[in-house]
Design a protein around this motif. Structure first.
Motif, PDB file in Angstrom:
ATOM      1  N   ALA A  37       0.812  -1.221   0.000  1.00 59.71           N
ATOM      2  CA  ALA A  37       0.000   0.000   0.000  1.00 59.71           C
ATOM      3  C   ALA A  37       0.846   1.272   0.000  1.00 59.71           C
ATOM      4  N   ASP A  38       1.921   1.296   0.821  1.00 60.02           N
ATOM      5  CA  ASP A  38       2.748   2.509   0.900  1.00 60.02           C
ATOM      6  C   ASP A  38       3.449   2.814  -0.421  1.00 60.02           C
ATOM      7  N   ILE A  39       3.861   1.746  -1.122  1.00 60.74           N
ATOM      8  CA  ILE A  39       4.483   1.955  -2.434  1.00 60.74           C
ATOM      9  C   ILE A  39       3.448   2.539  -3.391  1.00 60.74           C
ATOM     10  N   GLU A  40       2.265   1.937  -3.398  1.00 60.84           N
ATOM     11  CA  GLU A  40       1.233   2.351  -4.351  1.00 60.84           C
ATOM     12  C   GLU A  40       0.681   3.752  -4.044  1.00 60.84           C
ATOM     13  N   ARG A  41       0.857   4.212  -2.804  1.00 60.28           N
ATOM     14  CA  ARG A  41       0.438   5.582  -2.455  1.00 60.28           C
ATOM     15  C   ARG A  41       1.577   6.591  -2.679  1.00 60.28           C
ATOM     16  N   GLY A  42       2.751   6.077  -3.021  1.00 56.39           N
ATOM     17  CA  GLY A  42       3.885   6.973  -3.249  1.00 56.39           C
ATOM     18  C   GLY A  42       4.640   7.345  -1.998  1.00 56.39           C
ATOM     19  N   ARG A  43       4.373   6.642  -0.899  1.00 53.45           N
ATOM     20  CA  ARG A  43       5.046   6.974   0.375  1.00 53.45           C
ATOM     21  C   ARG A  43       6.410   6.295   0.498  1.00 53.45           C
ATOM     22  N   THR A  44       6.532   5.115  -0.117  1.00 56.44           N
ATOM     23  CA  THR A  44       7.775   4.355  -0.021  1.00 56.44           C
ATOM     24  C   THR A  44       8.383   4.203  -1.413  1.00 56.44           C
ATOM     25  N   LYS A  45       9.703   4.408  -1.477  1.00 58.38           N
ATOM     26  CA  LYS A  45      10.424   4.287  -2.744  1.00 58.38           C
ATOM     27  C   LYS A  45      10.382   2.840  -3.243  1.00 58.38           C
ATOM     28  N   LEU A  46      10.297   2.697  -4.542  1.00 55.14           N
ATOM     29  CA  LEU A  46      10.388   1.376  -5.166  1.00 55.14           C
ATOM     30  C   LEU A  46      11.867   1.001  -5.154  1.00 55.14           C
ATOM     31  N   SER A  47      12.276   0.141  -4.230  1.00 52.20           N
ATOM     32  CA  SER A  47      13.708  -0.153  -4.039  1.00 52.20           C
ATOM     33  C   SER A  47      14.261  -1.033  -5.148  1.00 52.20           C
ATOM     34  N   GLY A  48      15.590  -1.001  -5.253  1.00 55.94           N
ATOM     35  CA  GLY A  48      16.264  -1.858  -6.226  1.00 55.94           C
ATOM     36  C   GLY A  48      15.963  -3.324  -5.989  1.00 55.94           C
ATOM     37  N   LYS A  49      15.820  -3.720  -4.711  1.00 51.11           N
ATOM     38  CA  LYS A  49      15.543  -5.119  -4.388  1.00 51.11           C
ATOM     39  C   LYS A  49      14.169  -5.541  -4.924  1.00 51.11           C
ATOM     40  N   VAL A  50      13.188  -4.653  -4.778  1.00 44.70           N
ATOM     41  CA  VAL A  50      11.838  -4.957  -5.278  1.00 44.70           C
ATOM     42  C   VAL A  50      11.858  -5.068  -6.803  1.00 44.70           C
ATOM     43  N   VAL A  51      12.557  -4.126  -7.450  1.00 42.41           N
ATOM     44  CA  VAL A  51      12.650  -4.150  -8.917  1.00 42.41           C
ATOM     45  C   VAL A  51      13.330  -5.442  -9.369  1.00 42.41           C
ATOM     46  N   SER A  52      14.359  -5.850  -8.606  1.00 42.46           N
ATOM     47  CA  SER A  52      15.078  -7.090  -8.889  1.00 42.46           C
ATOM     48  C   SER A  52      14.153  -8.300  -8.777  1.00 42.46           C
ATOM     49  N   GLU A  53      13.306  -8.311  -7.742  1.00 44.61           N
ATOM     50  CA  GLU A  53      12.359  -9.430  -7.557  1.00 44.61           C
ATOM     51  C   GLU A  53      11.302  -9.452  -8.664  1.00 44.61           C
TER      52      GLU A  53
END
Length: 255
Positions: A37-53
């Protein structure tokens, strides 16, 4: 931070919804605490680890995620090992990013993180050997590639798009999901695997599945600062000879 309307968040949400995951299920899958939810609301950065996954589990092209490519999927399991981020200088010319020993520890987890690359030094080599392709510099760590590559030296690697394009018995920088290795690469009868070989015979070859590899860079040159004492080797004479030859060539060129 992204904003709820930013392209990477829109695409992130699109991947989740296309695969019918709730925010909590998707978070568990990607190793995020609680929910997305925090990512989709723009509160949390999309980290390199998430992009990697997202790349590893769904084949999502990081450049598509950030709106820089129309190609949504990369064939990771089929050996797509092309660079996940390409860097340019102020004039929009592609440059060579240097990944030192310290940065190499974080490189596998930030391969797709555009912002992370901005903190690394980058430069351009105006030689024909470094044109018409993407190059990256990596610092050698450890002694597994002695005598050809010593700790602290730098190798320049040319990007390779797929495992099929890799040549047998050439030296590559192999970016796994947890480490960066410099090894001689050998293909195996099973096309889903390759053998990574150290030049130092004290190290055993490593067998890896190609889906464990994020990127490979073919080593085409190296920078060394460990020149032997000239009096103890023929190196100084060789350099002198090269300089004399160069001078002769320049003279004949002027004529």
């Amino acid at each position: 931070m992204g904003t709820p309307g930013s392209i990477e968040i829109k695409h992130f949400k699109e991947v989740r919804e296309e695969n019918n995951y709730t925010q909590t299920e998707f978070a568990t899958l990607l190793g995020i605490k609680n929910s997305t939810a925090d990512i989709e609301r723009g509160r949390t950065k999309l980290s390199g680890k998430v992009v990697s996954e997202l790349l590893r589990q769904f084949g999502i092209n990081p450049l598509w995620l950030f709106g820089e490519s129309g190609q949504k999927y990369l064939q990771v399991s089929k050996g797509d090992v092309s660079p996940k981020v390409v860097t340019v200088d102020n004039a929009d010319n592609e440059n060579i990013v240097l990944v030192n020993q310290k940065a190499a520890a974080g490189y596998p987890h930030n391969v797709q993180d555009v912002e992370w690359y901005n903190q690394l030094p980058a430069f351009d080599i105006p030689l024909p050997e470094f044109r018409n392709a993407t190059y990256r510099g990596f610092q050698i760590e450890g002694d597994s590639m002695l005598p050809d590559y010593r700790p602290g030296e730098w190798v320049m690697g040319k990007a390779v798009a797929s495992i099929e394009e890799a040549s047998n018995n050439k030296v590559y920088v192999v970016v796994m999901y947890d480490s960066v290795l410099v090894k001689k690469l050998q293909k195996m009868p099973d096309p889903s695997k390759v053998l990574l070989i150290s030049l130092n015979e004290e190290y055993l070859p490593i067998e890896v599945n190609i889906h464990e590899i994020q990127e490979i860079w073919q080593v085409n040159s190296k920078l060394t600062f460990n020149l032997d004492n000239p009096s103890n080797s023929g190196l100084f004479q060789e350099l002198q000879q090269s300089m004399e030859e160069l001078k002769r060539e320049l003279k004949s060129f002027k004529n």
